[in-house]
Design a protein around this motif. Structure first.
Motif, PDB file in Angstrom:
ATOM      1  N   ARG A 116       0.850  -1.194   0.000  1.00 40.97           N
ATOM      2  CA  ARG A 116       0.000   0.000   0.000  1.00 40.97           C
ATOM      3  C   ARG A 116       0.880   1.235   0.000  1.00 40.97           C
ATOM      4  O   ARG A 116       1.974   1.227   0.590  1.00 40.97           O
ATOM      5  CB  ARG A 116      -0.903   0.006   1.222  1.00 40.97           C
ATOM      6  N   VAL A 117       0.435   2.281  -0.696  1.00 42.35           N
ATOM      7  CA  VAL A 117       1.122   3.567  -0.661  1.00 42.35           C
ATOM      8  C   VAL A 117       0.464   4.399   0.431  1.00 42.35           C
ATOM      9  O   VAL A 117      -0.735   4.676   0.383  1.00 42.35           O
ATOM     10  CB  VAL A 117       1.048   4.279  -2.022  1.00 42.35           C
ATOM     11  N   VAL A 163       5.813   3.345   0.419  1.00 41.57           N
ATOM     12  CA  VAL A 163       5.264   2.029   0.104  1.00 41.57           C
ATOM     13  C   VAL A 163       5.503   1.138   1.321  1.00 41.57           C
ATOM     14  O   VAL A 163       6.639   1.029   1.806  1.00 41.57           O
ATOM     15  CB  VAL A 163       5.929   1.425  -1.147  1.00 41.57           C
ATOM     16  N   VAL A 164       4.428   0.536   1.829  1.00 39.36           N
ATOM     17  CA  VAL A 164       4.533  -0.258   3.044  1.00 39.36           C
ATOM     18  C   VAL A 164       3.968  -1.650   2.799  1.00 39.36           C
ATOM     19  O   VAL A 164       3.053  -1.826   1.996  1.00 39.36           O
ATOM     20  CB  VAL A 164       3.758   0.402   4.216  1.00 39.36           C
ATOM     21  N   PRO A 165       4.514  -2.672   3.492  1.00 40.15           N
ATOM     22  CA  PRO A 165       3.858  -3.986   3.478  1.00 40.15           C
ATOM     23  C   PRO A 165       2.484  -3.842   4.107  1.00 40.15           C
ATOM     24  O   PRO A 165       2.324  -3.137   5.105  1.00 40.15           O
ATOM     25  CB  PRO A 165       4.799  -4.852   4.338  1.00 40.15           C
ATOM     26  N   TRP A 166       1.483  -4.503   3.557  1.00 37.67           N
ATOM     27  CA  TRP A 166       0.117  -4.338   4.035  1.00 37.67           C
ATOM     28  C   TRP A 166      -0.564  -5.708   4.122  1.00 37.67           C
ATOM     29  O   TRP A 166      -1.458  -6.039   3.358  1.00 37.67           O
ATOM     30  CB  TRP A 166      -0.650  -3.426   3.084  1.00 37.67           C
ATOM     31  N   PRO A 167      -0.145  -6.533   5.103  1.00 38.69           N
ATOM     32  CA  PRO A 167      -0.753  -7.860   5.254  1.00 38.69           C
ATOM     33  C   PRO A 167      -2.136  -7.755   5.873  1.00 38.69           C
ATOM     34  O   PRO A 167      -2.666  -6.662   6.070  1.00 38.69           O
ATOM     35  CB  PRO A 167       0.231  -8.592   6.171  1.00 38.69           C
ATOM     36  N   ARG A 168      -2.714  -8.913   6.211  1.00 39.91           N
ATOM     37  CA  ARG A 168      -4.090  -8.901   6.708  1.00 39.91           C
ATOM     38  C   ARG A 168      -4.177  -8.549   8.182  1.00 39.91           C
ATOM     39  O   ARG A 168      -5.209  -8.093   8.653  1.00 39.91           O
ATOM     40  CB  ARG A 168      -4.719 -10.273   6.474  1.00 39.91           C
ATOM     41  N   SER A 169      -3.138  -8.777   8.948  1.00 40.41           N
ATOM     42  CA  SER A 169      -3.183  -8.577  10.395  1.00 40.41           C
ATOM     43  C   SER A 169      -3.323  -7.094  10.743  1.00 40.41           C
ATOM     44  O   SER A 169      -2.580  -6.252  10.218  1.00 40.41           O
ATOM     45  CB  SER A 169      -1.914  -9.139  11.038  1.00 40.41           C
ATOM     46  N   ILE A 170      -4.251  -6.773  11.646  1.00 43.25           N
ATOM     47  CA  ILE A 170      -4.421  -5.387  12.083  1.00 43.25           C
ATOM     48  C   ILE A 170      -3.177  -4.911  12.819  1.00 43.25           C
ATOM     49  O   ILE A 170      -2.796  -3.746  12.734  1.00 43.25           O
ATOM     50  CB  ILE A 170      -5.679  -5.265  12.973  1.00 43.25           C
TER      51      ILE A 170
END
Length: 614
Positions: free
Chosen positions: A302-303, A308-315
């Motif tokens: 995700r930007v 730009v960052v890693p954007w996994p499913r975990s909150i």
């Protein structure tokens, strides 16, 4: 020949000179020779083999993941099978031999390259006109099969075409095969030289990933209609771009999933500024002008705030990324807003409190533990910390100055706590922790594991279940069991103030432990009479809550018993259900069903026993 090596090998234009030079510099050739001088001149100075060796070294060191046909597109015409391989799979010697062969054939005199004279293609002819000649001699049925099956956006099936022309499926298949052979034969002949040169240029322009619409817009004539087939020219050109996969609106060289995974791997170490991220993705062959769009379309990236960052499913990991980009502590509300997804504020607060990656920096702000710094512990605990740092006694004014300067707390609150239980004055304006020697901890008659409506979660923390009633909803306080109050570190005569997003909740112990109003907390959940709220207090003095609506009347008795301990998933058997209840009330896994029932009876959990048939 007026072409440099970079005109023939597109990655030489994608990759920064700072990466190329240490590998490709040659004492006999000028600086940046791969784009500064024509290829035939470079080969005349050092030899074709040496130029091919330089290109091979670059391929192995920098572009090992790319197909050879993407590194040197001419290889797709001389060795189409090998062009689909990568330097990593073939090894240096094989790659050098392939590259050398292409350059040798390219540089040999024209009379040696052609065994029979051919008519040169007219360079001034429009390419749509050239392509139309391929299909000019076909009959209507052949053209229809080419238009509706070979080059269609939505391909007609064999059955549809067979029914249309009153022939068998196999006949349509044969005509289609003959058409492919007809086109392939033309493409290998002199009449297609101009078109194939355009395809080579096009591969260099597209790179390893490009929005599919870019193909139609690459040159004006791509949108022109082929007179013989009635389709735009770009559809025919698309079939010549072998090795490209169309996925989710992108043309991707090789596998789209593979390129996405390689892109994600670039950011495993954390956020990168968007400019740096674009340069990193360009190393994978994605043009810089479309790199940001590619990043936005890669799942689990995700930007965010020009990073730009890693954007996994975990909150938890999303909150960590938000804080890492921010570089400063944020409130849970700010974190929720920047995540921008359907996560409850209560859930975000609970995760920030429970996860060791986060540290409470202020009354309502959290940062990353790796940043260091003092943790916000609650006013009373921070006064104790200030006294300990001062050597056992400290001036109230100094404590007030230090805490109000660092945290969002008021002077009146600090002075009130410093003058309350747990502290004693030693001289005018100075305080110390009450008691000169450590007091024996209060030992309740019943441990928390033996206390009614107290249950242990998987992380070892004990929670107390409050069965919501009209008094709670009106704002009345409610008693707490002594075993649970002692678990929170309380003793007779003590007081504990637990902070929450809805306001502080005071737990005091006079004749018995009593918890103040939790009406605001219940309102946050829209709780009703008969619902349940599980409560505990964190080490930092924060009230943690888990809300559970009342059980549906139609639930089986065992499921209703499990509901009362906060477990809502289905179970396979009564034995499994009793094992889960035993674990929640502090019993080992080896406990028998009879021992679970006995412990529930000793604790006084009659409501649970009622659903178990007791």
């Amino acid at each position: 020949m007026n072409l440099s090596l970079s005109d023939l090998a597109p990655p030489l234009r994608w990759t920064s000179p700072g990466q190329i030079a240490p590998i490709a510099d040659d004492q006999q050739l000028p600086e940046a020779w791969w784009q500064a001088i024509p290829l035939d001149r470079a080969c005349a100075i050092v030899g074709t083999q040496r130029v091919a060796a330089h290109l091979t070294d670059l391929a192995v060191a920098l572009w090992g993941h790319l197909q050879l046909g993407d590194i040197l597109p001419l290889l797709r015409f001389s060795d189409p099978a090998e062009a689909e391989s990568t330097p990593e799979t073939l090894g240096r010697d094989v790659v050098a031999k392939l590259f050398s062969g292409v350059l040798d054939r390219l540089l040999e005199p024209a009379e040696e390259r052609q065994s029979t004279p051919v008519q040169a293609a007219r360079p001034d002819r429009p390419l749509p006109e050239v392509i139309d000649e391929v299909f000019a001699a076909l009959d209507d049925r052949q053209r229809a099969i080419a238009r509706d099956r070979l080059y269609a956006g939505q391909r007609a099936t064999l059955d549809e075409l067979a029914q249309r022309f009153s022939v068998t499926r196999e006949r349509i298949r044969q005509i289609e095969r003959d058409l492919r052979d007809h086109v392939e034969a033309w493409l290998s002949g002199p009449g297609a030289v101009q078109l194939m040169a355009h395809v080579t240029w096009l591969r260099a322009r597209l790179g390893s990933a490009v929005p599919a619409d870019d193909l139609a817009a690459a040159v004006p004539w791509h949108r022109e209609e082929l007179r013989t087939l009635g389709i735009p020219a770009w559809r025919f050109v698309r079939t010549l771009l072998t090795g490209y996969e169309q996925a989710d609106g992108w043309l991707v060289s090789g596998g789209a999933d593979e390129l996405r995974e390689k892109t994600r791997q670039l950011f495993t170490d954390g956020p990168r500024p968007i400019g740096e991220a674009v340069s990193m993705v360009a190393q994978l062959g994605v043009r810089e002008d479309v790199a940001e769009r590619w990043l936005l379309d890669v799942p689990q990236l995700r930007v965010l705030d020009q990073h730009v960052v890693p954007w996994p499913r975990s909150i938890n990991e999303k909150a960590e990324a938000v804080l890492a980009v921010s570089g400063e502590p944020l409130t849970p509300e700010e974190i929720q807003e920047r995540i921008g997804e359907d996560y409850s504020l209560v859930g975000i607060r609970n995760q920030l409190t429970a996860d060791d990656r986060f540290r409470r920096i202020d009354r309502n702000k959290y940062g990353l533990t790796r940043w260091g710094g003092d943790e916000y512990l609650g006013i009373r605990e921070m006064i104790v910390r200030e006294i300990e740092r001062a050597g056992g006694e400290a001036s109230v004014s100094t404590i007030v100055t230090n805490l109000t300067a660092r945290y969002d707390v008021s002077e009146s609150s600090v002075r009130a706590y410093a003058g309350g239980p747990g502290f004693e004055r030693t001289q005018r304006g100075w305080v110390r922790v009450a008691g000169t020697s450590p007091a024996e901890p209060y030992s309740p008659r019943k441990d928390v594991s033996e206390t009614r409506r107290s249950f242990r979660s998987r992380d070892g923390r004990w929670w107390h279940r409050v069965d919501v009633n009209a008094e709670h909803l009106r704002g009345s306080g409610s008693p707490l069991p002594t075993g649970f109050a002692a678990y929170l570190g309380m003793a007779p005569g003590g007081q504990l103030t637990a902070s929450s997003p809805s306001g502080d909740v005071v737990i005091s112990w006079h004749n018995q432990p009593t918890m103040g109003s939790i009406r605001n907390t219940l309102a946050d959940f829209n709780a009703k009479d008969g619902d349940h709220v599980f409560l505990t207090v964190s080490d930092g003095g924060e009230l943690l809550t888990r809300y559970l609506p009342a059980a549906a009347p139609g639930l089986p008795p065992l499921s209703r018993a499990l509901h009362l301990i906060g477990y809502t998933a289905p179970v396979g058997s009564e034995a499994e259900g009793l094992r889960l209840i035993g674990a929640r009330i502090g019993l080992p896994d080896t406990v028998t069903p009879e021992e679970v029932v006995t412990r529930l009876r000793e604790r006084g959990d009659r409501d649970i026993l009622g659903f178990l048939g007791e």
